[in-house]
Design a protein around this motif. Structure first.
Motif, PDB file in Angstrom:
ATOM      1  N   LEU A 204      58.092  73.115  -5.833  1.00 46.93           N
ATOM      2  CA  LEU A 204      57.842  73.414  -6.736  1.00 46.93           C
ATOM      3  C   LEU A 204      58.648  74.556  -6.112  1.00 46.93           C
ATOM      4  CD1 LEU A 204      54.111  73.773  -7.023  1.00 46.93           C
ATOM      5  CD2 LEU A 204      56.300  72.041  -8.602  1.00 46.93           C
ATOM      6  N   HIS A 205      59.047  75.483  -6.753  1.00 44.68           N
ATOM      7  CA  HIS A 205      60.313  76.689  -6.422  1.00 44.68           C
ATOM      8  C   HIS A 205      59.920  78.161  -8.245  1.00 44.68           C
ATOM      9  CE1 HIS A 205      62.413  75.720 -10.278  1.00 44.68           C
ATOM     10  NE2 HIS A 205      62.717  74.748 -10.046  1.00 44.68           N
ATOM     11  N   GLY A 206      60.493  79.158  -7.413  1.00 47.11           N
ATOM     12  CA  GLY A 206      60.287  79.932  -8.895  1.00 47.11           C
ATOM     13  C   GLY A 206      58.468  80.103  -8.910  1.00 47.11           C
ATOM     14  N   SER A 207      58.338  80.330  -9.976  1.00 46.52           N
ATOM     15  CA  SER A 207      57.179  81.022 -10.049  1.00 46.52           C
ATOM     16  C   SER A 207      56.424  80.144  -9.976  1.00 46.52           C
ATOM     17  CB  SER A 207      56.977  82.154 -11.569  1.00 46.52           C
ATOM     18  OG  SER A 207      57.705  81.470 -12.509  1.00 46.52           O
ATOM     19  N   VAL A 208      55.081  80.019 -10.572  1.00 49.32           N
ATOM     20  CA  VAL A 208      54.510  78.957 -10.596  1.00 49.32           C
ATOM     21  C   VAL A 208      52.061  79.303 -10.859  1.00 49.32           C
ATOM     22  CG1 VAL A 208      52.461  77.242  -9.695  1.00 49.32           C
ATOM     23  CG2 VAL A 208      54.784  77.994  -9.003  1.00 49.32           C
ATOM     24  N   LEU A 209      51.895  78.775 -12.278  1.00 53.62           N
ATOM     25  CA  LEU A 209      50.176  79.479 -12.957  1.00 53.62           C
ATOM     26  C   LEU A 209      49.533  77.795 -12.546  1.00 53.62           C
ATOM     27  CD1 LEU A 209      48.749  80.482 -13.846  1.00 53.62           C
ATOM     28  CD2 LEU A 209      49.564  79.980 -16.106  1.00 53.62           C
ATOM     29  N   ASP A 210      48.638  78.026 -11.380  1.00 54.82           N
ATOM     30  CA  ASP A 210      47.451  77.167 -11.289  1.00 54.82           C
ATOM     31  C   ASP A 210      46.460  77.750 -12.200  1.00 54.82           C
ATOM     32  OD1 ASP A 210      45.163  76.148 -10.828  1.00 54.82           O
ATOM     33  OD2 ASP A 210      45.230  76.689  -8.228  1.00 54.82           O
ATOM     34  N   PHE A 211      46.548  77.238 -13.455  1.00 55.85           N
ATOM     35  CA  PHE A 211      45.638  77.141 -14.846  1.00 55.85           C
ATOM     36  C   PHE A 211      44.152  76.565 -14.489  1.00 55.85           C
ATOM     37  CE2 PHE A 211      43.734  75.613 -18.651  1.00 55.85           C
ATOM     38  CZ  PHE A 211      43.675  76.965 -19.644  1.00 55.85           C
ATOM     39  N   GLY A 212      43.127  77.121 -14.582  1.00 57.41           N
ATOM     40  CA  GLY A 212      41.443  76.369 -14.128  1.00 57.41           C
ATOM     41  C   GLY A 212      41.943  76.338 -12.701  1.00 57.41           C
ATOM     42  N   CYS A 213      42.113  77.532 -12.087  1.00 58.06           N
ATOM     43  CA  CYS A 213      42.275  77.133 -10.411  1.00 58.06           C
ATOM     44  C   CYS A 213      41.104  76.699  -9.619  1.00 58.06           C
ATOM     45  CB  CYS A 213      42.790  78.643 -10.030  1.00 58.06           C
ATOM     46  SG  CYS A 213      42.100  80.198 -10.593  1.00 58.06           S
ATOM     47  N   GLY A 214      39.726  77.384 -10.431  1.00 59.90           N
ATOM     48  CA  GLY A 214      38.702  77.089  -9.332  1.00 59.90           C
ATOM     49  C   GLY A 214      38.651  78.046  -8.357  1.00 59.90           C
ATOM     50  N   ALA A 215      38.469  77.087  -6.923  1.00 58.43           N
ATOM     51  CA  ALA A 215      38.853  78.184  -5.686  1.00 58.43           C
ATOM     52  C   ALA A 215      40.350  78.047  -5.160  1.00 58.43           C
ATOM     53  CB  ALA A 215      37.640  77.508  -4.508  1.00 58.43           C
ATOM     54  N   GLY A 216      41.503  78.022  -6.074  1.00 63.00           N
ATOM     55  CA  GLY A 216      42.920  78.517  -5.269  1.00 63.00           C
ATOM     56  C   GLY A 216      43.654  77.635  -5.150  1.00 63.00           C
ATOM     57  N   ILE A 217      42.619  76.119  -4.676  1.00 61.74           N
ATOM     58  CA  ILE A 217      43.230  75.176  -4.016  1.00 61.74           C
ATOM     59  C   ILE A 217      44.684  74.834  -4.091  1.00 61.74           C
ATOM     60  CG2 ILE A 217      42.773  72.848  -3.536  1.00 61.74           C
ATOM     61  CD1 ILE A 217      39.960  72.851  -3.381  1.00 61.74           C
ATOM     62  N   ILE A 218      44.883  74.196  -5.362  1.00 64.84           N
ATOM     63  CA  ILE A 218      46.214  73.860  -6.170  1.00 64.84           C
ATOM     64  C   ILE A 218      47.255  74.712  -5.736  1.00 64.84           C
ATOM     65  CG2 ILE A 218      47.800  73.027  -7.555  1.00 64.84           C
ATOM     66  CD1 ILE A 218      44.798  71.802  -8.415  1.00 64.84           C
ATOM     67  N   GLY A 219      46.807  76.068  -7.094  1.00 64.31           N
ATOM     68  CA  GLY A 219      47.889  77.270  -6.268  1.00 64.31           C
ATOM     69  C   GLY A 219      48.097  77.147  -4.690  1.00 64.31           C
ATOM     70  N   ALA A 220      46.729  78.011  -4.401  1.00 62.11           N
ATOM     71  CA  ALA A 220      47.179  78.382  -2.831  1.00 62.11           C
ATOM     72  C   ALA A 220      47.542  77.664  -1.915  1.00 62.11           C
ATOM     73  CB  ALA A 220      45.634  79.076  -2.198  1.00 62.11           C
ATOM     74  N   SER A 221      47.570  76.212  -2.456  1.00 62.68           N
ATOM     75  CA  SER A 221      48.393  75.422  -1.300  1.00 62.68           C
ATOM     76  C   SER A 221      49.930  75.277  -1.265  1.00 62.68           C
ATOM     77  CB  SER A 221      47.798  74.340  -1.381  1.00 62.68           C
ATOM     78  OG  SER A 221      48.553  73.802  -2.401  1.00 62.68           O
ATOM     79  N   GLN A 222      50.398  75.570  -2.902  1.00 65.57           N
ATOM     80  CA  GLN A 222      51.925  75.580  -3.158  1.00 65.57           C
ATOM     81  C   GLN A 222      52.601  76.941  -2.250  1.00 65.57           C
ATOM     82  OE1 GLN A 222      53.369  72.636  -4.792  1.00 65.57           O
ATOM     83  NE2 GLN A 222      50.606  72.506  -4.019  1.00 65.57           N
ATOM     84  N   ALA A 223      51.626  77.774  -2.340  1.00 63.77           N
ATOM     85  CA  ALA A 223      52.026  79.151  -1.453  1.00 63.77           C
ATOM     86  C   ALA A 223      52.227  79.218  -0.274  1.00 63.77           C
ATOM     87  CB  ALA A 223      50.822  80.129  -1.753  1.00 63.77           C
TER      88      ALA A 223
END
Length: 343
Positions: A204-223
Motif C-alpha cells: 500500500l501507499h499514500g493514505s489508508v483507511l482501516d474501516f471497522g478497525c477493531g484493535a487496529g491490526i490491519i491498519g497498524a500493520s500497514q503503517a
C-alpha cells in the motif's frame, strides 16, 4: 438508533416504576431508545454508550436530566444509585462493565440486568456473585429475563490495565504488538479473515483507511510495514481505545476516528481496507456494511482501491457492482473471500 421496541424493552416496560426517582445509569448493549421512556420517572439518567451512533442519538436528547457519554471506561456522577445493564453478547464485556461501573455506584445501589436468554443473560448471576451481589430473576417474557440485586458493599476499584489483552501478530520481517479490550471483535487474537486479508494485500501507499478497525491490526500493520498515512475507524468505544493503545505500543502515528459508518469521515483515501462487521449483538446484520459499500467510492481518490474480506456466504458482489465499475475476487476458499474494488 432503533426506535422500535426490542424484546428486552418490552419486558422492561412492565416495570418502569422500578426506576422512580433513581439516579440511573444505563449501559451495555442497547437495542433501542427505551431509556428515553424513563425520563419522567428518574431523578437523572446517564447513558453510557459503547456504540458511537447510539451516543450521537442520546446526546441530541441531552437535558438537565439526561447525559450521554461515549467511552470504554465511563465516568459516573457521584450520586449514581441504580444500574440498568443490557446484557452484551460477550460475557467478558459484561464482566468488564460491572468491574468499571459498580465501584462508582453508591453502596445500596439497585442493579438490574436484562437480556435475551439465548444471549446468556443468566450468566449475570455468576458475574455479580463475584461482587457479593445475589440476584434474582424478577420477570421472564419474550424469551428474555430481568434480574435484580443490590450492591451491599463497595466494589473494588477498577484498573483498566488488568482488562487489556496483549498479543503479537507476525508480519513479514516485523511483529505487531496488539492491545485489545473486551467488547472488541475477536478480542485477544487475530481472526482468520483478517489474517487472510493481511496475506493478500498489495504494497500500500499514500493514505489508508482501516474501516471497522477493531484493535487496529490491519491498519497498524500497514503503517508498520509501509510508508503510509493511516486512519483507523470504528463505531465501538472499546475498538477506539484498543486501536489507540495498539498504535502507542508500536510507536506508530495515525488518526483514530469514532464513526457510525463513514459519517464522520471528511477526506478521501488511496486505499480503504476492511474486515467489515456483520453482527449486531447475537443477530446477523448487513445494513452497516451495505451502507459502507454504497458510500466507500465517495471516499476514494482517483485510482483508489477498496480491499475487503468477508465470509463467503455474504453476497456483497451485487451491491458492489452498483457502485464500482471494476472489481475482482482475489480469493474464495469457500469460507472467506477477498474482494478488490477499483474506482
Amino acid at each position: 438508533m432503533n426506535t422500535s421496541p426490542h424484546a428486552t424493552s418490552q419486558v422492561l416496560a412492565r416495570h418502569d416504576d422500578l426506576f422512580s426517582q433513581q439516579h440511573l445509569v444505563v449501559a451495555g448493549q442497547l437495542a433501542d431508545n427505551y431509556p428515553l421512556n424513563l425520563l419522567e420517572q428518574v431523578a437523572s439518567l446517564q447513558v453510557c454508550c459503547s456504540h458511537f451512533g447510539h451516543h450521537q442519538y442520546f446526546a441530541k436528547q441531552a437535558s438537565s436530566k439526561l447525559s450521554s457519554q461515549f467511552s470504554a471506561a465511563p465516568s459516573l456522577a457521584s450520586n449514581s444509585n441504580a444500574l440498568l445493564l443490557f446484557m452484551p453478547k460477550a460475557k467478558q464485556e459484561a464482566a468488564y462493565l460491572f468491574a468499571c461501573i459498580l465501584p462508582q455506584l453508591e453502596v445500596g445501589a439497585e442493579i438490574f440486568v436484562v437480556g435475551e436468554n439465548r444471549g446468556g443473560v443468566k450468566s449475570c448471576e455468576k458475574l455479580l456473585a463475584e461482587f457479593g451481589i445475589k440476584v434474582n430473576k424478577i420477570d421472564s417474557a419474550r424469551r428474555c429475563g430481568l434480574y435484580f440485586g443490590v450492591l451491599n458493599q463497595a466494589a473494588p476499584q477498577f484498573d483498566a490495565s488488568q482488562w487489556q489483552n496483549s498479543f503479537e501478530v507476525a508480519l513479514p520481517n516485523a511483529s505487531l504488538k496488539v492491545k485489545s479490550l473486551p467488547g472488541v471483535f475477536n478480542h485477544g487474537k487475530l481472526d482468520e479473515g483478517s489474517q487472510l486479508l493481511l496475506e493478500h494485500l498489495p504494497t500500500l501507499h499514500g493514505s489508508v483507511l482501516d474501516f471497522g478497525c477493531g484493535a487496529g491490526i490491519i491498519g497498524a500493520s500497514q503503517a508498520l510495514l509501509h510508508n503510509v498515512d493511516i486512519s483507523l475507524l470504528d463505531v465501538s468505544a472499546y475498538a477506539i481505545a484498543s486501536s489507540k493503545a495498539t498504535l502507542q505500543e508500536n510507536q506508530l502515528t495515525g488518526t483514530v476516528i469514532a464513526s457510525d459508518g463513514l459519517s464522520e469521515v471528511k477526506q478521501r483515501f488511496d486505499f480503504i481496507v476492511s474486515n467489515p462487521p456483520f453482527h449486531a449483538g447475537i443477530d446477523t446484520q448487513y445494513e452497516t456494511t451495505e451502507t459502507f459499500l454504497a458510500q466507500a467510492k465517495q471516499h476514494l481518490n482517483a485510482n483508489g482501491e477498496l480491499w475487503l474480506v468477508a465470509n463467503s456466504f455474504l453476497q456483497y458482489e451485487a451491491l458492489i457492482k452498483q457502485h464500482f465499475s471494476r472489481f475482482e475476487s482475489v480469493l474464495d476458499n469457500k469460507k472467506f473471500k477477498i474482494l478488490r474494488c477499483c474506482v
